[in-house]
Design a protein around this motif. Structure first.
Motif, PDB file in Angstrom:
ATOM      1  N   ALA A 162      17.726  37.770  30.939  1.00  0.00           N
ATOM      2  CA  ALA A 162      17.615  36.491  31.638  1.00  0.00           C
ATOM      3  C   ALA A 162      18.915  36.064  32.299  1.00  0.00           C
ATOM      4  O   ALA A 162      18.904  35.233  33.213  1.00  0.00           O
ATOM      5  CB  ALA A 162      17.151  35.405  30.668  1.00  0.00           C
ATOM      6  N   GLN A 163      20.026  36.615  31.854  1.00  0.00           N
ATOM      7  CA  GLN A 163      21.321  36.216  32.409  1.00  0.00           C
ATOM      8  C   GLN A 163      21.888  37.260  33.385  1.00  0.00           C
ATOM      9  O   GLN A 163      23.049  37.173  33.768  1.00  0.00           O
ATOM     10  CB  GLN A 163      22.318  35.974  31.273  1.00  0.00           C
ATOM     11  CG  GLN A 163      21.932  34.813  30.362  1.00  0.00           C
ATOM     12  CD  GLN A 163      22.937  34.590  29.243  1.00  0.00           C
ATOM     13  OE1 GLN A 163      24.123  34.911  29.375  1.00  0.00           O
ATOM     14  NE2 GLN A 163      22.467  34.038  28.130  1.00  0.00           N
ATOM     15  N   ARG A 164      21.072  38.212  33.794  1.00  0.00           N
ATOM     16  CA  ARG A 164      21.562  39.270  34.687  1.00  0.00           C
ATOM     17  C   ARG A 164      21.161  39.053  36.139  1.00  0.00           C
ATOM     18  O   ARG A 164      21.469  39.881  36.997  1.00  0.00           O
ATOM     19  CB  ARG A 164      21.072  40.647  34.197  1.00  0.00           C
ATOM     20  CG  ARG A 164      21.616  41.000  32.818  1.00  0.00           C
ATOM     21  CD  ARG A 164      21.484  42.456  32.488  1.00  0.00           C
ATOM     22  NE  ARG A 164      22.044  42.748  31.179  1.00  0.00           N
ATOM     23  CZ  ARG A 164      22.390  43.945  30.746  1.00  0.00           C
ATOM     24  NH1 ARG A 164      22.226  45.002  31.532  1.00  0.00           N
ATOM     25  NH2 ARG A 164      22.891  44.117  29.547  1.00  0.00           N
ATOM     26  N   ASN A 165      20.442  37.979  36.439  1.00  0.00           N
ATOM     27  CA  ASN A 165      20.089  37.613  37.813  1.00  0.00           C
ATOM     28  C   ASN A 165      19.321  38.736  38.513  1.00  0.00           C
ATOM     29  O   ASN A 165      19.666  39.169  39.609  1.00  0.00           O
ATOM     30  CB  ASN A 165      21.344  37.259  38.613  1.00  0.00           C
ATOM     31  CG  ASN A 165      21.020  36.415  39.833  1.00  0.00           C
ATOM     32  OD1 ASN A 165      20.023  35.685  39.843  1.00  0.00           O
ATOM     33  ND2 ASN A 165      21.851  36.491  40.852  1.00  0.00           N
ATOM     34  N   LEU A 166      18.247  39.196  37.858  1.00  0.00           N
ATOM     35  CA  LEU A 166      17.427  40.262  38.415  1.00  0.00           C
ATOM     36  C   LEU A 166      15.951  39.995  38.131  1.00  0.00           C
ATOM     37  O   LEU A 166      15.597  39.170  37.290  1.00  0.00           O
ATOM     38  CB  LEU A 166      17.839  41.623  37.852  1.00  0.00           C
ATOM     39  CG  LEU A 166      17.897  41.800  36.323  1.00  0.00           C
ATOM     40  CD1 LEU A 166      16.533  42.073  35.716  1.00  0.00           C
ATOM     41  CD2 LEU A 166      18.859  42.940  35.976  1.00  0.00           C
ATOM     42  N   SER A 167      15.091  40.687  38.868  1.00  0.00           N
ATOM     43  CA  SER A 167      13.655  40.636  38.633  1.00  0.00           C
ATOM     44  C   SER A 167      13.154  42.050  38.357  1.00  0.00           C
ATOM     45  O   SER A 167      13.843  43.031  38.671  1.00  0.00           O
ATOM     46  CB  SER A 167      12.924  40.049  39.843  1.00  0.00           C
ATOM     47  OG  SER A 167      13.170  40.823  41.009  1.00  0.00           O
ATOM     48  N   MET A 168      11.949  42.153  37.769  1.00  0.00           N
ATOM     49  CA  MET A 168      11.396  43.465  37.440  1.00  0.00           C
ATOM     50  C   MET A 168       9.937  43.563  37.856  1.00  0.00           C
ATOM     51  O   MET A 168       9.202  42.568  37.810  1.00  0.00           O
ATOM     52  CB  MET A 168      11.518  43.748  35.938  1.00  0.00           C
ATOM     53  CG  MET A 168      12.932  44.031  35.471  1.00  0.00           C
ATOM     54  SD  MET A 168      12.977  44.805  33.822  1.00  0.00           S
ATOM     55  CE  MET A 168      12.342  46.445  34.186  1.00  0.00           C
ATOM     56  N   VAL A 169       9.518  44.753  38.266  1.00  0.00           N
ATOM     57  CA  VAL A 169       8.117  45.058  38.553  1.00  0.00           C
ATOM     58  C   VAL A 169       7.757  46.253  37.683  1.00  0.00           C
ATOM     59  O   VAL A 169       8.421  47.291  37.732  1.00  0.00           O
ATOM     60  CB  VAL A 169       7.899  45.399  40.038  1.00  0.00           C
ATOM     61  CG1 VAL A 169       6.436  45.766  40.283  1.00  0.00           C
ATOM     62  CG2 VAL A 169       8.309  44.231  40.920  1.00  0.00           C
ATOM     63  N   PHE A 170       6.688  46.093  36.885  1.00  0.00           N
ATOM     64  CA  PHE A 170       6.324  47.111  35.909  1.00  0.00           C
ATOM     65  C   PHE A 170       5.130  47.940  36.364  1.00  0.00           C
ATOM     66  O   PHE A 170       4.338  47.522  37.210  1.00  0.00           O
ATOM     67  CB  PHE A 170       5.982  46.456  34.563  1.00  0.00           C
ATOM     68  CG  PHE A 170       7.107  45.667  33.962  1.00  0.00           C
ATOM     69  CD1 PHE A 170       8.066  46.279  33.178  1.00  0.00           C
ATOM     70  CD2 PHE A 170       7.207  44.295  34.175  1.00  0.00           C
ATOM     71  CE1 PHE A 170       9.110  45.550  32.617  1.00  0.00           C
ATOM     72  CE2 PHE A 170       8.238  43.560  33.621  1.00  0.00           C
ATOM     73  CZ  PHE A 170       9.192  44.184  32.843  1.00  0.00           C
ATOM     74  N   GLN A 171       4.974  49.097  35.721  1.00  0.00           N
ATOM     75  CA  GLN A 171       3.834  49.972  35.968  1.00  0.00           C
ATOM     76  C   GLN A 171       2.518  49.274  35.619  1.00  0.00           C
ATOM     77  O   GLN A 171       1.502  49.437  36.290  1.00  0.00           O
ATOM     78  CB  GLN A 171       3.995  51.241  35.133  1.00  0.00           C
ATOM     79  CG  GLN A 171       2.808  52.183  35.171  1.00  0.00           C
ATOM     80  CD  GLN A 171       3.027  53.387  34.268  1.00  0.00           C
ATOM     81  OE1 GLN A 171       4.120  53.629  33.784  1.00  0.00           O
ATOM     82  NE2 GLN A 171       1.979  54.139  34.041  1.00  0.00           N
ATOM     83  N   SER A 172       2.523  48.458  34.568  1.00  0.00           N
ATOM     84  CA  SER A 172       1.290  47.862  34.046  1.00  0.00           C
ATOM     85  C   SER A 172       0.944  46.524  34.697  1.00  0.00           C
ATOM     86  O   SER A 172       0.021  45.854  34.238  1.00  0.00           O
ATOM     87  CB  SER A 172       1.426  47.658  32.533  1.00  0.00           C
ATOM     88  OG  SER A 172       2.509  46.769  32.260  1.00  0.00           O
ATOM     89  N   TYR A 173       1.694  46.109  35.726  1.00  0.00           N
ATOM     90  CA  TYR A 173       1.508  44.847  36.452  1.00  0.00           C
ATOM     91  C   TYR A 173       1.977  43.652  35.626  1.00  0.00           C
ATOM     92  O   TYR A 173       2.553  42.723  36.160  1.00  0.00           O
ATOM     93  CB  TYR A 173       0.051  44.595  36.889  1.00  0.00           C
ATOM     94  CG  TYR A 173      -0.683  45.773  37.448  1.00  0.00           C
ATOM     95  CD1 TYR A 173      -0.087  46.626  38.361  1.00  0.00           C
ATOM     96  CD2 TYR A 173      -1.982  46.044  37.067  1.00  0.00           C
ATOM     97  CE1 TYR A 173      -0.766  47.713  38.885  1.00  0.00           C
ATOM     98  CE2 TYR A 173      -2.678  47.128  37.576  1.00  0.00           C
ATOM     99  CZ  TYR A 173      -2.063  47.966  38.489  1.00  0.00           C
ATOM    100  OH  TYR A 173      -2.734  49.037  38.991  1.00  0.00           O
ATOM    101  N   ALA A 174       1.682  43.624  34.309  1.00  0.00           N
ATOM    102  CA  ALA A 174       2.098  42.530  33.421  1.00  0.00           C
ATOM    103  C   ALA A 174       1.627  41.172  33.926  1.00  0.00           C
ATOM    104  O   ALA A 174       2.392  40.213  33.979  1.00  0.00           O
ATOM    105  CB  ALA A 174       3.620  42.544  33.253  1.00  0.00           C
ATOM    106  N   LEU A 175       0.338  41.076  34.290  1.00  0.00           N
ATOM    107  CA  LEU A 175      -0.240  39.808  34.740  1.00  0.00           C
ATOM    108  C   LEU A 175      -0.949  39.114  33.591  1.00  0.00           C
ATOM    109  O   LEU A 175      -1.490  39.766  32.688  1.00  0.00           O
ATOM    110  CB  LEU A 175      -1.231  40.059  35.886  1.00  0.00           C
ATOM    111  CG  LEU A 175      -0.707  40.816  37.100  1.00  0.00           C
ATOM    112  CD1 LEU A 175      -1.814  40.958  38.141  1.00  0.00           C
ATOM    113  CD2 LEU A 175       0.506  40.127  37.692  1.00  0.00           C
ATOM    114  N   PHE A 176      -0.963  37.786  33.626  1.00  0.00           N
ATOM    115  CA  PHE A 176      -1.707  37.009  32.647  1.00  0.00           C
ATOM    116  C   PHE A 176      -3.179  36.970  33.073  1.00  0.00           C
ATOM    117  O   PHE A 176      -3.494  36.449  34.143  1.00  0.00           O
ATOM    118  CB  PHE A 176      -1.159  35.593  32.549  1.00  0.00           C
ATOM    119  CG  PHE A 176       0.251  35.526  32.038  1.00  0.00           C
ATOM    120  CD1 PHE A 176       0.528  35.745  30.695  1.00  0.00           C
ATOM    121  CD2 PHE A 176       1.307  35.259  32.901  1.00  0.00           C
ATOM    122  CE1 PHE A 176       1.841  35.690  30.222  1.00  0.00           C
ATOM    123  CE2 PHE A 176       2.612  35.193  32.437  1.00  0.00           C
ATOM    124  CZ  PHE A 176       2.885  35.419  31.089  1.00  0.00           C
TER     125      PHE A 176
END
Length: 372
Positions: A73-87
């Motif tokens: 949370a403190q690294r100022n980055l975003s991520m996109v995963f293989q599994s989409y990780a949607l609610f």
């Protein structure tokens, strides 16, 4: 100054797996693909950049700041995963804006970012749909939109297209590249698919057994592989390999050549004679696979529909100017290959079928006339 820098990063588990002594640097706005086979350490390296794993040795620097000990949370980055990780219980708009709400971004700003992201990813009109009502490609676009609204300068992507079919992968691949350019993102993209890495990237880091095998622009990895591993992993079909002594080189050398640079010819004009194993018609070209006891992955790419059939005997020319010479034992590229004059002389003076041996003459070193 580099935007992302890894200095001597090492992480293993009881001496097994992981990554060892990796150093990489990436400029702001660059697109880096980490490419390699399963188990080579590429996802581990991405998790170390993200802060999901901690290195045993080494330093991670993002935008001039040492973040090695900081949480994600403190690294100022975003991520996109293989599994989409949607609610699954949230609709498209709610999934995209979830992180903004958690960070208490103002409603007006959230709406602006949402509108921009939906347009950018082609999701306009789907705001109220739940993930179960979306195709695989649309779900991945939701994950991309969520990364876009975060407006972080660094985006990490872990095999985001591996769950999609071939047609969707090509479509979403264009979306990813456009998104990165439009937002000026610095992207680190993990994949085992060389087509993705070669088409998306400014730079490719090819990994093998926890270490970086070669780093460079896609064209460099293709045209100037630094190792036999790189030569065989990059390219479809991969680089053909031939034992050096067959072509007049000293023992312990291997010659590599891209199939599209190999030529067929009458046997009497060729460097070697091979047997046709298979012909794959691909529309605009035909891939002809060849068999020779001193060759590995020997093949030639011919335009249109080839006339050869399995079992044919064909002459093969390996243009000297297109060859790459490797040390067979270390696998590394040779800066300057050493020819074997005695072998060349034996090959060039050997009688061909129906010919008598010539009288002894001065040694000839013409590589264009050697045969098997």
């Amino acid at each position: 100054m580099s935007f992302l820098e890894l200095r001597g990063i090492t992480r293993d588990w009881d001496g097994q797996g992981g990554v060892r002594d990796i150093s990489l640097s990436l400029q702001r706005g660059d697109f880096l693909s980490i490419l390699g086979p399963s188990g080579c350490g590429k996802s581990t390296l991405l998790r170390l950049i993200a802060g999901l794993e901690q290195p045993q040795h080494g330093t991670v620097v993002i935008d001039g700041r040492d973040v090695t000990a900081l949480p994600p949370a403190q690294r100022n980055l975003s991520m996109v995963f293989q599994s989409y990780a949607l609610f699954p219980h949230l609709n498209v708009a709610e999934n995209v804006m979830f992180g903004l709400k958690v960070r208490r971004v103002a409603a007006r700003e959230r709406d602006r970012r949402l509108s921009d992201a939906l347009k950018m990813t082609g999701l306009d009109g789907l705001e109220r749909r739940k993930p179960a009502e979306l195709s695989g490609g649309q779900r991945q676009r939701v994950a991309l939109a969520r990364a876009a609204v975060a407006e972080k300068p660094l985006c990490l992507m872990d095999e985001p297209l591996s769950n999609l079919d071939a047609k969707l992968r090509h479509s979403v691949r264009r979306d990813i590249r456009a998104l990165a350019r439009n937002l000026g993102l610095t992207v680190v993209y993990v994949t085992h698919d060389q087509g993705e890495a070669m088409s998306l990237s400014d730079t490719v880091a090819l990994m093998n057994k926890g270490q970086v095998e070669q780093v460079g622009p896609p064209s460099t990895l293709y045209n100037q592989p630094a190792t036999i591993f790189a030569a065989q992993f990059i390219g479809e079909p991969p680089m053909a390999l031939v034992e050096g002594p067959l072509l007049g080189l000293r023992e312990g050398l291997t010659v590599g050549l891209r199939p599209e640079l190999i030529q067929l010819s009458p046997p009497e004009q060729a460097h070697l004679t091979a047997r046709v194993l298979d012909c794959e018609f691909l529309g605009s070209e035909t891939l002809v696979s060849l068999d020779h006891p001193a060759g590995q992955g020997l093949a030639v790419v011919l335009p249109g529909h080839a006339s050869q059939v399995p079992g044919d005997s064909v002459g093969v020319i390996l243009p000297e100017q297109d060859r790459r010479i490797f040390d067979t034992h270390s696998g590394r590229i040779e800066k300057a290959s050493q020819q074997n004059p005695a072998a060349l002389n034996r090959q060039n003076t050997a009688p061909r079928d129906g010919q008598t041996a010539p009288e002894a003459t001065e040694p000839s070193f013409d590589l264009n006339r050697t045969t098997s």
